[in-house]
Each structure stands twice: as structure tokens, then as C-alpha cells.
Design a protein around this motif. Structure first.
Motif, short mmCIF file in Angstrom:
data_model
loop_
_atom_site.label_atom_id
_atom_site.label_comp_id
_atom_site.label_asym_id
_atom_site.label_seq_id
_atom_site.Cartn_x
_atom_site.Cartn_y
_atom_site.Cartn_z
N PRO A 51 52.07 29.75 46.38
CA PRO A 51 52.23 30.79 47.41
C PRO A 51 52.64 32.16 46.88
N VAL A 52 53.55 32.20 45.93
CA VAL A 52 54.00 33.50 45.39
C VAL A 52 52.84 34.19 44.69
N VAL A 53 52.11 33.42 43.89
CA VAL A 53 50.95 33.95 43.15
C VAL A 53 49.87 34.41 44.12
N TRP A 54 49.57 33.56 45.11
CA TRP A 54 48.50 33.88 46.05
C TRP A 54 48.82 35.15 46.86
N THR A 55 50.09 35.31 47.25
CA THR A 55 50.51 36.50 48.00
C THR A 55 50.31 37.76 47.16
N LYS A 56 50.69 37.69 45.88
CA LYS A 56 50.51 38.84 44.99
C LYS A 56 49.04 39.17 44.81
N LEU A 57 48.21 38.14 44.63
CA LEU A 57 46.78 38.36 44.45
C LEU A 57 46.16 38.97 45.70
N THR A 58 46.61 38.49 46.87
CA THR A 58 46.07 38.99 48.14
C THR A 58 46.42 40.46 48.35
N LYS A 59 47.65 40.83 48.00
CA LYS A 59 48.07 42.23 48.16
C LYS A 59 47.27 43.15 47.23
N ARG A 60 47.05 42.67 46.02
CA ARG A 60 46.40 43.49 45.00
C ARG A 60 44.87 43.44 45.09
#
Length: 376
Positions: A51-60
Motif C-alpha cells: 500500500p505505501v509503495v502503490w500510493t507513492k506510485l499513484t501520486k507520481r
């Protein structure tokens, strides 16, 4: 088993057994992108479990999360990074530390993030895998195993009922498979398997390819209601076994060698995959240490040329990393002693080559003062 000597039945049987086992599924070749060297759907499934990784990828990279990771993955492969390194360490994309698999936690319980991510791993069994868009684009591999969408292991299967055996599979890899093919070059190991025998190689090199046996004994003993090679899908290829092999046994390092023509010293990358008896010996001793604790004596028998120094190297490193339930080390030091000069040199090289953390190995070939310093 119906028609046990039919090659398709053999292949279907293996695929079905694996697809129905823990942390496995079955995918088709059409779901695999040859150019991107992955099954994007399975990779996305695993990325979303971070989840932490996916959230960062989604924002970027909104809407381009998976495509961005796949692009970086291919970029790294093209500059020579190993799939083994990527599976073990992952990589960072714009501040997001992406994992491509999660090894089974030793000390963490079911409620932890790492254990949950470990349970999200998915090995995929793919039959008739297309692996090239080049000259051999019509060719297929009988079977391939992927982890979270990344191809790791390839297989050629032969059945004696069609008057073919492992020698025909070895011939195929040597003569009908382009060793420079991107997928074949990057996969970690290639297996040839018939009803009776298993062989494997970590590097395709045309007619120079060297295959090693991966058999339980010189002749695999029969298994009731199964093929004699059923230990492969019943044990070796099970998810926890493959994760253990990926984490602890496959070794990739640079070694020096003398060029036969120029007599010059050169360097090459070597990938080592354990043979069956090496894997069995190390796993048995690990299990005994867990059950009985330190302080016991064991005898391991290896025949000449069977890779005893590598077995010792794997064992030494894994014993050094074993812990008690409270996280403390079971062994403070591992000391390897030999009275054979040639073996001493081989052993030292193997133990150093298998080192993953710099400085953990001290090679003492002479001098009690050096030995005392190393022990201290």
C-alpha cells in the motif's frame, strides 16, 4: 493417471499438481508480454499488496503505476542487472521502494505486514510458453514458472512413451534455443525432465552448454502411483521451497578464468544452482539444528566431484544466519577446518564467493596469529 506415457498428459499432470498447490496459479502464454518480459497483471496484483509503495506510485504516475515499474525493470535488465538481484532487493522508483517478492519471514507472525505480503506471492505455471518474437518466434517452451509475473525457471519435458527422453530435451536447449534470447538469458535455471531423470543448467551456451543431474539418486527410485521425478513438483517446485532456493541457495558472482586461446586472465559471471543432494544436505542440517539445537555431531557423505565444497559453503553461511525464537544467533562463529591443501583453496573461494555481507568471511590459510585475530 490416464495415458501416463503420453507427453501432453505428463505436462498436464505437472501443471495441474502445481496450479493446485499453495501460492500457485496457472496462466497462459498469451498473458505474458515477451517484449516487457513479464505478466503485467500478476505483477500489478503484487504491487497493489504494497500500500505505501502503490500510493507513492499513484501520486507520481497516476494510471501508469505498473507501466513505470515495468519500464524500470526492463531498463535494469538491459544494463546487465540480474533478475535474482531484482527479486531479492527490488529497486526504488521516485522514492517508492518496490518489492518483486517477499520471502517467508523467519521471526514474524501472521499478523505482520511482511507475512501478509509473503502470502500475496503468486507463482504461475505456464504451459507452451512463447518466449521470442525473433527468428525462433514460433518456438515454445514446454513449461515456465513465473513469480509475481517475472519468469524464473524454464522446462523441456520429454516422455518415454513417445520414444524421447532427457537427452532429446538437452539437445533442444543446445541446438534449437538461441542462448542470446532475452528471456532465456535472464531466466535463472533451465530444467530438462523426463519420466525418470532431471537435468539442469544455469547458462545456455549452444553446444557448449553444460547440464548437471538433479536427481535424488543415480537412478531415481519409484514413487507409488506417480512418476519417479514427482519429487520435483511435490517438493522442489513448491512455493516455500522455491522461495528458500531464491533467497538462500542461488548464487551469482564474478570469477576469474584463463582464456584458452589468448591465455589471458578474464572475468565472467557465474550462476550457481544447487544440485539435489546439496540442497537436501543443507536443508536436513538446518532442520536438525532447529530441532536439536547446537552441540551435536553429524556426518555428510559426498562422492568425488559432487560439489562438497559448495555444500559446505552454503551450510556455513546459512548456519551463521540461523536464529533462536527470540532473534538471537544460534551460532556466534562458524569455523571450517580442512587438512587438504587443494580443498582448502576451493573451500576458501566458494565461501568468499557465497558471501552476501562484506567482511563476514576471514580466510586463514596459515598462521595461528591470524586465526586468533579472526576468532576475536
Amino acid at each position: 493417471m490416464q495415458n501416463p506415457l503420453n507427453e501432453t498428459t505428463f505436462e498436464e499432470h505437472i501443471a495441474k499438481c502445481l496450479a493446485n498447490s499453495d501460492l500457485y496459479n496457472q496462466r497462459s502464454s498469451a498473458q505474458f508480454d515477451i517484449e516487457k518480459l513479464c505478466d503485467a497483471e500478476m505483477l500489478e496484483q503484487f504491487l497493489r499488496q504494497q500500500p505505501v509503495v502503490w500510493t507513492k506510485l499513484t501520486k507520481r504516475f497516476p494510471g501508469q503505476e505498473v507501466a513505470t515499474v515495468i519500464r524500470e525493470y526492463n531498463k535494469r535488465l538491459d544494463r546487465g542487472e540480474s533478475i535474482l538481484t531484482i527479486m531479492r532487493k527490488g529497486f526504488t522508483v521516485s522514492g517508492a521502494k518496490v518489492k518483486f517478492c517477499q520471502f517467508k519471514p523467519v521471526l514474524e507472525g501472521e499478523g505482520t505486514d511482511n507475512y501478509r505480503l509473503y502470502r500475496a506471492n503468486r507463482f504461475s505455471i505456464v504451459r507452451q510458453m512463447r518466449y521470442s518474437t525473433g527468428e525462433d518466434s514460433g518456438n515454445e517452451l514446454d513449461m515456465c514458472i513465473l513469480l509475481n509475473g517475472i519468469p524464473l525457471f524454464t522446462f523441456e519435458l520429454k516422455n518415454e512413451g513417445t520414444d524421447q527422453n532427457y537427452t532429446h530435451g538437452i539437445y533442444q536447449y543446445k541446438n534449437n534455443r538461441d542462448p542470446q534470447n532475452r528471456m532465456l538469458r535472464n531466466c535463472l535455471v533451465h530444467f530438462v525432465m523426463d519420466n525418470q531423470y532431471v537435468f539442469m543448467t544455469t547458462k545456455l551456451n549452444g553446444e557448449e552448454t553444460s547440464f548437471l543431474p538433479f536427481n535424488r539418486e543415480a537412478v531415481n527410485p519409484p514413487i507409488e502411483d506417480e512418476y519417479p521425478v514427482a519429487y520435483m513438483w511435490q517438493n522442489i517446485l513448491q512455493a516455500d521451497s522455491l522461495l528458500d532456493i531464491l533467497e538462500n541457495f542461488i548464487k551469482r558472482y564474478e570469477e576469474s578464468y584463463e582464456d584458452k586461446e589468448t591465455k589471458e586472465q578474464k572475468k565472467r559471471i557465474v550462476v550457481i544452482f544447487p544440485r539435489f543432494h546439496q540442497l537436501r544436505a543443507v536443508r536436513k542440517l538446518r532442520q536438525l539444528v532447529h530441532e536439536e539445537g547446537p552441540g551435536n555431531n553429524y556426518l555428510v557423505q559426498h562422492s568425488a566431484g559432487s560439489g562438497k565444497t559448495k555444500t559446505m559453503a552454503w551450510l556455513a553461511h546459512q548456519l551463521a544466519n540461523m536464529t533462536n525464537a527470540d532473534g538471537t544467533a544460534i551460532f556466534d562463529s562458524i569455523i571450517m577446518v580442512t587438512d587438504r591443501i587443494v580443498l582448502n583453496r576451493n573451500m576458501a573461494e566458494d565461501v568468499v564467493n557465497f558471501e552476501t555481507t562484506a567482511g563476514t568471511v576471514k580466510d586463514i590459510r596459515k598462521g595461528s596469529k591470524k586465526l586468533a585475530d579472526a576468532l576475536n
